[in-house]
Design a protein around this motif. Structure first.
Motif: not given
Length: 67
Positions: A12-31
């Motif tokens: 998982l660390r070897d891949h470039d992961l992005s969490i995209l939400g709608k709007g400007r505020t990013q409510y979620f992230a990957l631990h």
């Protein structure tokens, strides 16, 4: 997220992961240590969904590179 993608944490660390939400505020992230999807920003239901009975926040997980 790691479990759903059938990836071990080192992979998982070897891949470039992005969490995209709608709007400007990013409510979620990957631990990074657990691979869990976590809340990254305070979610104010009244502000986001004031006139809607059911409040749904959608996000997309984008994985770059071969899995």
């Amino acid at each position: 997220v790691a479990k759903d993608l059938a990836l071990q944490l080192p992979a998982l660390r070897d891949h470039d992961l992005s969490i995209l939400g709608k709007g400007r505020t990013q409510y979620f992230a990957l631990h990074g240590k657990t691979g869990h999807l976590v809340v990254a920003e305070r979610i104010d239901r009244e502000q986001l969904c004031e006139s809607v009975q059911q409040c749904v926040l959608r996000c997309e997980v984008i994985v770059e590179g071969k899995i």
